[in-house]
Design an enzyme around this catalytic site. Structure first.
Site, short mmCIF file in Angstrom:
data_model
loop_
_atom_site.label_atom_id
_atom_site.label_comp_id
_atom_site.label_asym_id
_atom_site.label_seq_id
_atom_site.Cartn_x
_atom_site.Cartn_y
_atom_site.Cartn_z
CD GLN A 50 -2.70 0.87 2.65
OE1 GLN A 50 -2.48 -0.08 3.41
NE2 GLN A 50 -3.66 1.72 2.87
CB SER A 53 2.34 6.68 4.67
OG SER A 53 1.21 6.15 5.32
CB SER A 85 3.46 -3.15 5.51
OG SER A 85 3.29 -2.25 6.58
CD GLU A 168 -4.68 0.42 6.56
OE1 GLU A 168 -4.96 1.35 5.79
OE2 GLU A 168 -3.55 0.28 7.07
CD GLU A 280 -2.84 10.59 19.42
OE1 GLU A 280 -2.56 9.90 18.41
OE2 GLU A 280 -2.32 10.39 20.53
C1 FAD Z 1 3.46 -1.01 11.47
C2 FAD Z 1 3.03 0.04 10.48
C3 FAD Z 1 2.78 -0.32 9.18
C4 FAD Z 1 2.43 0.63 8.25
N1 FAD Z 1 2.20 0.24 6.97
C5 FAD Z 1 1.87 1.16 6.04
C6 FAD Z 1 1.66 0.76 4.68
O1 FAD Z 1 1.79 -0.41 4.31
N2 FAD Z 1 1.36 1.70 3.77
C7 FAD Z 1 1.20 3.02 4.11
O2 FAD Z 1 0.88 3.80 3.22
N3 FAD Z 1 1.39 3.44 5.39
C8 FAD Z 1 1.72 2.53 6.36
N4 FAD Z 1 1.93 2.93 7.67
C9 FAD Z 1 1.90 4.37 7.97
C10 FAD Z 1 0.74 4.84 8.80
O3 FAD Z 1 -0.44 4.86 8.05
C11 FAD Z 1 1.11 6.24 9.31
O4 FAD Z 1 2.21 6.10 10.17
C12 FAD Z 1 -0.02 6.87 10.04
O5 FAD Z 1 -1.06 7.22 9.16
C13 FAD Z 1 0.42 8.14 10.80
O6 FAD Z 1 1.10 9.01 9.98
P1 FAD Z 1 2.53 9.60 10.39
O7 FAD Z 1 3.41 8.46 10.80
O8 FAD Z 1 2.98 10.47 9.28
O9 FAD Z 1 2.27 10.46 11.70
P2 FAD Z 1 1.65 11.94 11.75
O10 FAD Z 1 0.44 12.01 10.93
O11 FAD Z 1 2.75 12.91 11.47
O12 FAD Z 1 1.23 12.02 13.27
C14 FAD Z 1 2.14 12.37 14.31
C15 FAD Z 1 1.35 12.54 15.60
O13 FAD Z 1 0.41 13.62 15.47
C16 FAD Z 1 -0.91 13.18 15.76
N5 FAD Z 1 -1.88 13.85 14.88
C17 FAD Z 1 -1.77 14.01 13.54
N6 FAD Z 1 -2.86 14.64 13.06
C18 FAD Z 1 -3.69 14.86 14.11
C19 FAD Z 1 -4.97 15.47 14.26
N7 FAD Z 1 -5.64 15.97 13.21
N8 FAD Z 1 -5.51 15.52 15.49
C20 FAD Z 1 -4.86 15.02 16.57
N9 FAD Z 1 -3.63 14.44 16.49
C21 FAD Z 1 -3.06 14.35 15.28
C22 FAD Z 1 -0.89 11.70 15.50
O14 FAD Z 1 -1.90 11.03 16.22
C23 FAD Z 1 0.51 11.30 15.95
O15 FAD Z 1 0.55 11.11 17.34
C24 FAD Z 1 2.29 2.00 8.63
C25 FAD Z 1 2.55 2.37 9.96
C26 FAD Z 1 2.92 1.40 10.88
C27 FAD Z 1 3.18 1.83 12.30
#
Ligand code: FAD
Length: 297
Positions: A50, A53, A85, A168, A280
């Site tokens: 996928q 991100s 992933s 998902e 969140e």
């Molecule tokens: C094990 C694992 C597998 C994954 N696999 C995939 C995959 O296969 N494909 C893929 O595309 N992605 C994948 N991801 C990514 C995942 O979807 C993102 O990590 C997730 O959407 C959060 O985005 P970010 O890491 O950029 O954090 P951010 O969005 O930058 O968030 C950082 C912090 O800010 C908080 N925050 C952000 N916006 C808000 C809001 N509006 N209100 C309150 N709090 C907020 C969040 O809760 C978090 O604590 C995976 C993640 C993990 C951990």
């Protein structure tokens, strides 16, 4: 549903990302796309990843900047994805890219199927907290995607993406504890000497909670089968499933701290707080769409 129930005690193949890519292909894909990809996916011959991100677009996924530029017969994709992933094993990826940068951010996105063997795709594994290399950085450098691999309409990929994301959450609520469910706990308990009163009570509560989560999952699935959008119920499901899997891991480990499986599960289940939409973000969805509280400023 019936097959699912009848097979509940058998180990079944895990479709991985396909568990939420397939429903979107069924709903939005062309007949040719379905015929080309679904049989191989169900047979376990096609592994999916996928490509959603990006370094600057996670929770705010619609802020993604991977560009798709029109070329003869299709599109050329350039950008960086992260946390992808299984990308190192995947044959195909579901991928979001911006086709109309001038339009409002949710409007100019298109949903593509990307052949991971295409020239211009580079995959670099990242290490997880538990030592595994599950997810990856993926670089797309002028990757050609033909027109017949666009899912849904050009510039209308956000709708397809939302569909994928809600499936998902449902799938993760259910299986993101591969190995950290109430039934796994029961198997662990059966191997241990008898528990103290407080431990028995906690095991009972976790068992009941696991049953309740399964029932909620069933309700979400039934409403999906009836054609409804899983919506906020899938967020409730994902949150509860995540907390539950983490607590199961902690409880089982506390009963036998020498157990390497459960100490590892404690690390593995931490990722559930973030993957599939952070806690969140799920709480915001529940607050705004289910409880109709004022929007988070
Ligand atoms: C094990 C694992 C597998 C994954 N696999 C995939 C995959 O296969 N494909 C893929 O595309 N992605 C994948 N991801 C990514 C995942 O979807 C993102 O990590 C997730 O959407 C959060 O985005 P970010 O890491 O950029 O954090 P951010 O969005 O930058 O968030 C950082 C912090 O800010 C908080 N925050 C952000 N916006 C808000 C809001 N509006 N209100 C309150 N709090 C907020 C969040 O809760 C978090 O604590 C995976 C993640 C993990 C951990």
């Amino acid at each position: 549903m019936i097959i699912h129930q009848e097979f509940r005690d058998l180990g079944r193949p895990n479709l991985g990302i396909a568990a939420w890519a397939v429903p979107s292909l069924v709903r939005y894909g062309t007949r040719e796309q379905q015929e080309r990809f679904l049989p191989g996916t169900f047979a376990g011959e096609i592994v999916w990843c996928q490509l959603f991100s990006e370094p600057g677009a996670g929770s705010d996924l619609a802020g993604l900047t991977t560009r798709a530029v029109r070329v003869e017969g299709g599109w050329s994709l350039t950008g960086q994805k992260i946390w992808t992933s299984l990308a190192q094993y995947a044959h195909w990826g579901i991928c979001l890219a911006r086709t109309s940068p001038d339009r409002p951010k949710h409007d100019g996105i298109t949903y593509f199927l990307v052949d991971m063997a295409s020239p211009g795709v580079t995959v670099r594994p990242l290490k997880d907290i538990n030592g595994d290399e599950l997810f990856n950085e993926v670089f797309l450098d002028d990757v050609f995607v033909p027109d017949d691999l666009v899912v849904g309409a050009v510039d209308e990929g956000w709708r397809v993406a939302r569909d994928t994301l809600s499936h998902e959450r449902v799938a993760l609520g259910d299986s993101w504890g591969p190995g950290a469910r109430h039934t796994d706990m029961a198997r662990h308990l059966a191997r241990l000497p008898s528990l103290r009163e407080a431990q028995r009570e906690r095991a009972g509560r976790l068992w009941a909670e696991g049953q309740a989560i399964s029932a909620l999952g069933l309700r979400v699935t039934l409403s999906q089968l009836a054609g409804a959008d899983p919506g906020p119920a899938s967020s409730v499901r994902k949150l509860l499933g995540m907390w539950h899997a983490q607590e199961i891991a902690e409880f089982c480990w506390s009963l036998d701290p020498s157990d390497r499986y459960w100490s590892r599960m404690i690390l593995t289940t931490r990722a559930f707080t973030i993957g599939g939409g952070t806690t969140e973000v799920q709480l915001n969805i529940i607050a705004e769409r289910a409880l109709h509280l004022p929007r988070d400023p």
